[in-house]
Design a protein around this motif. Structure first.
Motif, PDB file in Angstrom:
ATOM      1  N   GLY A 125      15.697  -6.485   1.639  1.00  0.00           N
ATOM      2  CA  GLY A 125      15.064  -6.129   0.526  1.00  0.00           C
ATOM      3  C   GLY A 125      14.216  -4.774   0.770  1.00  0.00           C
ATOM      4  O   GLY A 125      13.184  -4.424   0.158  1.00  0.00           O
ATOM      5  N   TRP A 126      14.561  -3.964   1.956  1.00  0.00           N
ATOM      6  CA  TRP A 126      13.677  -2.961   2.350  1.00  0.00           C
ATOM      7  C   TRP A 126      13.828  -1.658   1.545  1.00  0.00           C
ATOM      8  O   TRP A 126      14.706  -1.490   0.606  1.00  0.00           O
ATOM      9  N   LEU A 127      12.770  -0.866   1.846  1.00  0.00           N
ATOM     10  CA  LEU A 127      12.421   0.090   0.665  1.00  0.00           C
ATOM     11  C   LEU A 127      13.680   1.254   0.678  1.00  0.00           C
ATOM     12  O   LEU A 127      14.106   1.924  -0.510  1.00  0.00           O
ATOM     13  N   HIS A 128      14.338   1.601   1.716  1.00  0.00           N
ATOM     14  CA  HIS A 128      15.385   2.628   1.635  1.00  0.00           C
ATOM     15  C   HIS A 128      16.596   2.288   1.204  1.00  0.00           C
ATOM     16  O   HIS A 128      17.625   2.997   0.791  1.00  0.00           O
ATOM     17  N   LEU A 129      16.816   0.936   0.741  1.00  0.00           N
ATOM     18  CA  LEU A 129      18.138   0.470   0.295  1.00  0.00           C
ATOM     19  C   LEU A 129      18.171   0.831  -1.068  1.00  0.00           C
ATOM     20  O   LEU A 129      17.292   0.938  -2.008  1.00  0.00           O
ATOM     21  N   SER A 130      19.367   1.212  -1.594  1.00  0.00           N
ATOM     22  CA  SER A 130      19.759   1.457  -2.925  1.00  0.00           C
ATOM     23  C   SER A 130      19.817   0.483  -3.704  1.00  0.00           C
ATOM     24  O   SER A 130      19.974  -0.964  -3.179  1.00  0.00           O
ATOM     25  N   ALA A 131      19.789   0.628  -5.056  1.00  0.00           N
ATOM     26  CA  ALA A 131      19.906  -0.665  -5.864  1.00  0.00           C
ATOM     27  C   ALA A 131      21.234  -1.600  -5.813  1.00  0.00           C
ATOM     28  O   ALA A 131      21.034  -2.816  -5.802  1.00  0.00           O
ATOM     29  N   ALA A 132      22.360  -0.738  -5.476  1.00  0.00           N
ATOM     30  CA  ALA A 132      23.617  -1.370  -5.263  1.00  0.00           C
ATOM     31  C   ALA A 132      23.554  -2.457  -3.852  1.00  0.00           C
ATOM     32  O   ALA A 132      23.929  -3.587  -3.853  1.00  0.00           O
ATOM     33  N   GLU A 133      22.805  -1.825  -2.892  1.00  0.00           N
ATOM     34  CA  GLU A 133      22.753  -2.337  -1.572  1.00  0.00           C
ATOM     35  C   GLU A 133      21.802  -3.550  -1.822  1.00  0.00           C
ATOM     36  O   GLU A 133      22.296  -4.839  -1.142  1.00  0.00           O
ATOM     37  N   ALA A 167      14.254 -14.196  -2.471  1.00  0.00           N
ATOM     38  CA  ALA A 167      14.496 -13.023  -1.618  1.00  0.00           C
ATOM     39  C   ALA A 167      13.421 -12.137  -1.978  1.00  0.00           C
ATOM     40  O   ALA A 167      12.867 -11.958  -3.236  1.00  0.00           O
ATOM     41  N   LYS A 168      12.714 -11.399  -0.986  1.00  0.00           N
ATOM     42  CA  LYS A 168      11.563 -10.192  -1.338  1.00  0.00           C
ATOM     43  C   LYS A 168      12.432  -8.946  -1.299  1.00  0.00           C
ATOM     44  O   LYS A 168      13.180  -8.385  -0.582  1.00  0.00           O
ATOM     45  N   VAL A 169      11.810  -8.194  -2.274  1.00  0.00           N
ATOM     46  CA  VAL A 169      12.148  -6.666  -2.423  1.00  0.00           C
ATOM     47  C   VAL A 169      11.013  -5.606  -2.253  1.00  0.00           C
ATOM     48  O   VAL A 169       9.977  -6.040  -3.110  1.00  0.00           O
ATOM     49  N   LYS A 170      10.944  -4.891  -1.218  1.00  0.00           N
ATOM     50  CA  LYS A 170      10.068  -3.910  -1.280  1.00  0.00           C
ATOM     51  C   LYS A 170       9.734  -2.958  -2.213  1.00  0.00           C
ATOM     52  O   LYS A 170      10.841  -2.495  -3.012  1.00  0.00           O
ATOM     53  N   ILE A 171       8.783  -2.564  -2.954  1.00  0.00           N
ATOM     54  CA  ILE A 171       8.444  -1.807  -4.051  1.00  0.00           C
ATOM     55  C   ILE A 171       7.602  -0.593  -3.492  1.00  0.00           C
ATOM     56  O   ILE A 171       6.903  -0.797  -2.381  1.00  0.00           O
ATOM     57  N   GLY A 172       7.578   0.486  -4.289  1.00  0.00           N
ATOM     58  CA  GLY A 172       6.584   1.633  -3.870  1.00  0.00           C
ATOM     59  C   GLY A 172       7.553   2.868  -3.879  1.00  0.00           C
ATOM     60  O   GLY A 172       7.266   3.913  -3.079  1.00  0.00           O
ATOM     61  N   ARG A 173       8.677   2.614  -4.527  1.00  0.00           N
ATOM     62  CA  ARG A 173       9.366   4.061  -4.657  1.00  0.00           C
ATOM     63  C   ARG A 173       8.602   5.243  -5.347  1.00  0.00           C
ATOM     64  O   ARG A 173       7.606   4.774  -6.088  1.00  0.00           O
ATOM     65  N   PRO A 174       8.938   6.506  -5.373  1.00  0.00           N
ATOM     66  CA  PRO A 174       7.788   7.624  -5.784  1.00  0.00           C
ATOM     67  C   PRO A 174       7.734   7.313  -7.187  1.00  0.00           C
ATOM     68  O   PRO A 174       6.421   7.580  -7.632  1.00  0.00           O
ATOM     69  N   HIS A 175       8.776   7.044  -8.186  1.00  0.00           N
ATOM     70  CA  HIS A 175       8.263   6.838  -9.687  1.00  0.00           C
ATOM     71  C   HIS A 175       8.388   5.335 -10.158  1.00  0.00           C
ATOM     72  O   HIS A 175       9.324   4.632  -9.571  1.00  0.00           O
ATOM     73  N   VAL A 176       7.647   4.766 -10.844  1.00  0.00           N
ATOM     74  CA  VAL A 176       7.712   3.499 -11.292  1.00  0.00           C
ATOM     75  C   VAL A 176       9.137   3.106 -11.645  1.00  0.00           C
ATOM     76  O   VAL A 176       9.619   2.113 -11.725  1.00  0.00           O
ATOM     77  N   SER A 177       9.700   4.195 -12.665  1.00  0.00           N
ATOM     78  CA  SER A 177      11.136   4.006 -12.931  1.00  0.00           C
ATOM     79  C   SER A 177      12.159   3.393 -11.897  1.00  0.00           C
ATOM     80  O   SER A 177      12.960   2.578 -12.179  1.00  0.00           O
TER      81      SER A 177
END
Length: 373
Positions: free
Chosen positions: A144-152, A168-178
């Motif tokens: 679930g790492w932050l650099h992965l795309s939604a599809a990945e 499963a864990k998904v990392k959050i903190g992309r530049p925009h909330v969307s």
């Protein structure tokens, strides 16, 4: 009368382990796991091995603290005196505590002492510490790492579900909330309602932004929001709990029992995640778990699954084990996962069988502390 057992020697090793996959989060990358191993040999002929880790820096500092200051204090001590030894070592380094380097060094000593104690009694650690539950639900963090795309993220989470993981864990903190919402929504739509999604912000938000994101995540049925704010911001975490029904999880960046007590007293968390290495070993980890139990709060520890599976099995309020392989390259044992549950090991000690020839070939440092001749 049986003679008193004493600690005769201490051996220190450092082995650096690169991660199997690229690991990124909101504030850092996992560069290499600097694994510090401490093996103590006692006069009864039984050895105990403990360990701690860093994610790229500080391993040599932990080694130096152990070699120069802590390990010499172990020689001649009774290994049964775990509480006395932990307290003595903590106060002997009081100028550097509470802090990561000192806690990691203490953990090496303390886990080795518990390994010796369990091995000398012929008991698995989880039985020695309480034997509350032989298996614990397991979720994965390895996809679930932050650099992965939604599809990945979708592909890897579906694969984890197919393998039997319960979450499963998904990392959050992309530049925009969307962006975070889009990634989480895609995963939720793919896995359906019966699969838990944990999120981890790695302390990447400020107070207004985390409230904004928590509201944006409404309706996604998240299992928890982990480390949403800097770990020292107890009041901020308490305020967040008042603004969102999503459980708030904290603990991987705390280094002492008292820090967990403050969070629990303030009602600033829903879940505690003590890391046995970062809190200073098994002795304070068990205290933290029982403290949380008194507040009706579950324990879901951070990382170190090979050791945490035994600690979670020892206490009644452990809810999850985090699956993220760490020691495969230098051990011959493997954590047993069946039908979405991690099973406690049945072998005496920590339940970790070290591959010493491989360790000898890969170690970057080895030193020994023994009585002066």
């Amino acid at each position: 009368m049986k003679p008193q057992t004493t600690i005769e020697s201490v051996r220190l090793r450092q082995v650096n382990l690169p991660p199997k996959v690229v690991r990124t989060d909101a504030i850092q990358s996992f560069v290499t796991q600097e694994t510090v191993l401490l093996t103590l040999r006692c006069s009864d002929g039984v050895e105990g091995t403990g360990y701690a880790y860093t994610i790229g820096t500080g391993g040599s500092s932990v080694m130096a603290l152990l070699h120069d200051h802590l390990a010499p204090r172990l020689i001649g001590r009774d290994p049964l005196d775990l509480e006395a030894i932990w307290k003595d070592l903590f106060f002997s380094t009081h100028a550097t505590a509470v802090g990561a380097i000192t806690s990691l060094a203490l953990a090496c000593v303390d886990t080795a002492l518990w390994d010796w104690r369990a091995r000398s009694l012929g008991l698995p650690l989880w039985k020695l510490l309480g034997g509350a539950q032989p298996r614990v639900p397991v979720y994965t963090t390895e996809g679930g790492w932050l650099h992965l795309s939604a599809a990945e993220l979708v592909d890897q989470t579906l694969a984890a579900k197919a393998q039997g993981f319960k979450g499963a864990k998904v990392k959050i903190g992309r530049p925009h909330v969307s962006e975070d919402v889009a990634r989480l929504s895609a995963v939720r739509a793919a896995v359906g309602p019966g699969f838990d999604i944990m999120t981890d912000a790695n302390q990447g938000f400020n107070r207004p932004e985390v409230v904004r994101r928590a509201h944006a995540f409404a309706g996604l049925d998240l299992a928890w929001l982990e480390e949403p704010l800097p770990a020292e911001d107890v009041a901020g975490h308490r305020q967040l709990r008042e603004h969102t029904p999503i459980p708030v999880a904290v603990g991987e960046s705390m280094y002492h029992l008292a820090q967990f007590r403050e969070y629990l007293e303030q009602g600033a968390c829903s879940i505690v995640q003590p890391d046995v290495a970062r809190i200073g070993g098994i002795t304070p980890w068990i205290k933290t778990a029982h403290l949380a139990e008194g507040f009706g709060v579950p324990v879901c520890p951070h990382f170190l699954m090979e050791l945490h599976v035994s600690l979670c099995a020892a206490v009644p309020n452990a809810a999850w084990v985090e699956y993220i392989p760490q020691l495969d390259d230098i051990t011959t044992s493997r954590i047993r996962v069946e039908d979405g549950y991690a099973h406690a090991p049945s072998t005496p000690g920590l339940g970790i069988e070290w591959d010493w020839p491989v360790i000898a070939a890969r170690q970057v440092t080895e030193v020994q502390v023994a009585p002066a001749r």
